[in-house]
Design an enzyme around this catalytic site. Structure first.
Site, mmCIF file in Angstrom:
data_model
loop_
_atom_site.group_PDB
_atom_site.id
_atom_site.type_symbol
_atom_site.label_atom_id
_atom_site.label_comp_id
_atom_site.label_asym_id
_atom_site.label_seq_id
_atom_site.Cartn_x
_atom_site.Cartn_y
_atom_site.Cartn_z
ATOM 1 N N ASP A 1 -7.315 -4.440 2.826
ATOM 2 C CA ASP A 1 -6.983 -3.257 2.026
ATOM 3 C C ASP A 1 -6.814 -3.586 0.551
ATOM 4 O OD1 ASP A 1 -6.859 -2.386 4.611
ATOM 5 O OD2 ASP A 1 -5.262 -0.937 4.239
ATOM 6 N N ASP B 1 4.667 6.262 -4.501
ATOM 7 C CA ASP B 1 4.000 6.906 -3.361
ATOM 8 C C ASP B 1 5.046 7.388 -2.362
ATOM 9 O OD1 ASP B 1 2.676 3.609 -2.424
ATOM 10 O OD2 ASP B 1 4.739 4.304 -2.700
ATOM 11 N N TYR C 1 -0.017 7.493 -5.889
ATOM 12 C CA TYR C 1 -1.429 7.885 -5.878
ATOM 13 C C TYR C 1 -1.645 9.372 -6.077
ATOM 14 C CZ TYR C 1 -1.174 3.174 -4.298
ATOM 15 O OH TYR C 1 -0.841 1.833 -4.239
ATOM 16 N N ASP D 1 8.991 1.797 -3.091
ATOM 17 C CA ASP D 1 7.613 2.147 -2.745
ATOM 18 C C ASP D 1 7.597 2.548 -1.253
ATOM 19 O OD1 ASP D 1 4.499 1.211 -3.742
ATOM 20 O OD2 ASP D 1 4.848 1.414 -1.593
ATOM 21 N N ASP E 1 -15.072 2.632 -0.428
ATOM 22 C CA ASP E 1 -14.036 2.125 0.483
ATOM 23 C C ASP E 1 -12.939 3.178 0.569
ATOM 24 O OD1 ASP E 1 -11.972 -0.908 0.708
ATOM 25 O OD2 ASP E 1 -11.809 1.064 1.643
ATOM 26 N N HIS F 1 5.511 1.804 0.968
ATOM 27 C CA HIS F 1 4.967 0.748 1.844
ATOM 28 C C HIS F 1 5.919 -0.451 1.826
ATOM 29 C CE1 HIS F 1 1.351 2.994 0.471
ATOM 30 N NE2 HIS F 1 0.971 2.836 1.728
ATOM 31 N N HIS G 1 2.592 -6.552 -2.024
ATOM 32 C CA HIS G 1 1.972 -6.954 -0.751
ATOM 33 C C HIS G 1 1.334 -8.341 -0.822
ATOM 34 C CE1 HIS G 1 2.625 -2.982 0.836
ATOM 35 N NE2 HIS G 1 1.907 -2.428 -0.104
HETATM 36 C C1 LIG Z 1 1.163 -1.023 -3.864
HETATM 37 C C2 LIG Z 1 1.072 -0.190 -2.592
HETATM 38 O O1 LIG Z 1 2.200 -0.433 -1.768
HETATM 39 O O2 LIG Z 1 1.135 1.196 -2.901
HETATM 40 N N1 LIG Z 1 -0.152 -0.504 -1.903
HETATM 41 C C3 LIG Z 1 -0.491 0.308 -0.747
HETATM 42 C C4 LIG Z 1 -1.726 -0.205 0.000
HETATM 43 C C5 LIG Z 1 -2.090 0.687 1.171
HETATM 44 C C6 LIG Z 1 -3.245 0.142 1.970
HETATM 45 N N2 LIG Z 1 -3.533 0.940 3.116
HETATM 46 ZN ZN LIG Z 2 2.848 1.726 -1.785
#
Ligand SMILES: CC(O)(O)NCCCCN
Ligand SMILES: [Zn+2]
Length: 554
Positions: free
Chosen positions: A94, A267, A307, A174, A22, A176, A137
């Site tokens: 996701d 990230d 990441y 973060d 994935d 996101h 999320h």
């Molecule tokens: C915990 C997080 O915010 O880093 N997850 C990011 C998921 C991205 C999916 N495309």
């Molecule tokens: Zn994130």
């Protein structure tokens, strides 16, 4: 004032991974926790923390933010075989499931609640929970974005219910948008949710209209949700600090929380394959420092994303070392949008090729395409390099005082005859003079000047020493003086020289204690606002960190 920083981690949370191919989920690997914890151990920071054991969250705790049917559904996953896990996963976006992820998700929530218990009961001042799966999320009845249970949302509800927290601030750095947290507290004025996130006019995941800046909460919660969408990538240290000075901190001081959570996703750091931002790991030392004088220092940092295994580990260390009270490093690359780093880096910070992770079932068709895509991505990643954060050494002696003989030396400080003798982190010269006249200027007006003028100027100027003088005529009341003394220690590697008449409340700050909370602030007086704005407009051409409009126009 309580000292001590909790570190909550258990290697059990590394024992789940993606079992099929994935491309979206392959970056969420067990190594994220391993490299972070190993970096804390290697740097000696783990030993300086109070190690608190994890525990499993109870059903009742999980139900603070999730529905019964969702919890019951997730409870079945440990008994599913591969196909069933893949089918179950298809219901959500996701995210992936694994026979052991339910156990790890309960530990991630339990670890966060352990952190809250220890901070709220004063056993430690602050702390970090190194957990996976992340949480911000996940929603009442949905897993999403690598998240199963919403660790921080559950913990905020838990703090209100079991520790009588009245106002909880959640700072989500973060990259996101933590939509799960936003939904949970949409109409709740007791929880202020702040999030910046890569947005690019809704073209970046999770592609939600409600991630834009005009989602401010609803009903009684209107005004208690603050979104800062980044409509381009490459945002850097100056952008992050400017948002703290001009958006988050004024709101946070006015809100005056009694507990602060950080959805600590890294990230948003340079080198990350998701964020594509330019902020360097050392900036998280400053972001953490700037939050540590809220809520009397009660700060709970909880890992979310991150990441790039190199910048993740470095950023975790910067955060924990600041929670421990060490002086923040000189911030890199300030002064407008981040410039590209010199070609020849001082160290080879590169994302190592992903170990482990998504080895799909044998003979899968996606293998070649994925390897192609990975090669392209690796190449792109290879170009991003940044300087290794400098080692931050805290002198053995934190604070020294030059006092008249008759004056008693507060606990923890050392009396000295000359600063050079013991090269402390900070030093204080006590002046004998008649008792000072009363304070001037209202608290909110002074805090607005500190956050919107003094700190941006100070960070841009990068002084070698901060001189603080509390002398007759221009007094600020005790709480403000403490905030000033603490916040300014984020500059000049913490080297602060203080000239004052009264030692008590200042010594506490110079020893690294958090400033006491100012309580909810009212709006500053219109005359203060006017003079402040005129001064800022005049200065901002020379001091880009004072800019508030041009910076964010995309
Ligand atoms: C915990 C997080 O915010 O880093 N997850 C990011 C998921 C991205 C999916 N495309
Ligand atoms: Zn994130």
């Amino acid at each position: 004032m309580k000292m001590g920083t909790a570190l909550i981690y258990d290697e059990e949370m590394t024992k789940y991974k993606l079992l099929w191919v994935d491309p979206v989920c392959k970056i969420e690997v067990p190594e994220r926790l391993i490299v972070s914890y190993e970096a804390l151990v290697k740097s000696g920071l783990a030993d300086r923390c109070v190690s608190i054991p994890v525990r499993e969250a109870t059903d009742a705790e999980i139900l603070l933010a999730h529905s019964e049917e969702y919890l019951e559904a997730v409870k079945k996953t440990p008994f599913m075989h591969l196909e069933e896990l893949m089918t179950f996963t298809q219901k959500y976006g996701d995210v992936y499931f694994h026979p052991n992820i339910y156990h790890c998700a309960k530990l991630a929530v339990g670890a966060t609640l352990q952190l809250v218990d220890n901070v709220m009961t004063g056993k430690v001042r602050n702390g970090m929970a190194l957990v996976r799966p992340p949480g911000h999320h996940s929603q009442s009845s949905a897993a999403n974005g690598f998240c199963v249970f919403n660790n921080v949302a559950i913990a905020a509800q838990y703090a209100k219910k079991h520790h009588k927290a009245k106002r909880v601030l959640i700072v989500d750095w973060d990259v996101h948008h933590g939509q799960g947290v936003q939904y949970c507290f949409e109409d709740d004025p007791s929880v202020l949710y702040f999030s910046w996130h890569r947005y690019e006019h809704q073209s970046f995941w999770p592609n939600l209209k409600e991630s834009d800046f005009d989602s401010v909460g609803s009903g009684k919660g209107a005004g208690f949700n603050v979104n800062v969408p980044w409509n381009k990538v490459g945002m850097g240290n100056s952008d992050y600090l400017a948002v703290f000075f001009h958006v988050l901190l004024p709101v946070a001081y006015e809100f005056s929380p009694d507990l602060v959570f950080i959805c600590a996703g890294f990230d948003s750091a340079i080198g990350d394959p998701e964020g594509h931002m330019s902020a360097t790991p050392d900036i998280f030392a400053h972001l953490t420092h700037l939050l540590m004088n809220l809520a009397d220092g009660k700060v709970c940092a909880v890992l979310e994303g991150g990441y790039n295994l190199t910048s993740l580990a470095q950023s975790v260390c910067q955060t924990v070392q600041t929670l421990l009270g060490d002086p923040a490093p000189r911030p890199a690359q300030l002064g407008g949008a981040s410039a590209p780093f010199p070609e020849e880096p001082s160290s080879k910070n590169r994302r190592p090729a992903q170990q482990g992770g998504s080895q799909g079932p044998e003979g899968d068709a996606g293998g070649d395409a994925q390897r192609e895509e990975e090669k392209v991505e690796e190449k792109e990643e290879e170009e991003i390099v940044w300087p290794e954060p400098l080692r931050r050494v805290a002198p053995s002696l934190r604070s020294a005082l030059l006092l008249p003989d008759a004056v008693e030396c507060p606990d923890g400080c050392a009396r000295f005859t000359c600063v050079r003798a013991c090269s402390p982190l900070n030093a204080t010269v006590l002046l004998r003079s008649p008792s000072p006249p009363q304070g001037c200027g209202d608290t909110a007006g002074v805090m607005q000047a500190v956050l919107g003028l003094l700190l941006p100027l100070g960070y841009q100027y990068e002084p070698g020493l901060v001189l603080l003088a509390r002398l007759p005529g221009y007094q600020v009341e005790g709480g403000l003086w403490q905030q000033l003394t603490c916040l300014l220690q984020g500059l000049a590697l913490g080297h602060t020289l203080v000239l004052l008449q009264v030692i008590g409340i200042t010594a506490s700050c110079l020893l690294g204690n958090a400033a006491l909370s100012l309580g909810p602030l009212v709006a500053p007086g219109p005359e203060d606002v006017g003079s402040f704005e005129r001064l800022r407009l005049r200065l901002q051409t020379d001091w880009p960190l004072l800019q508030t409009t041009g910076t964010f126009r995309d």
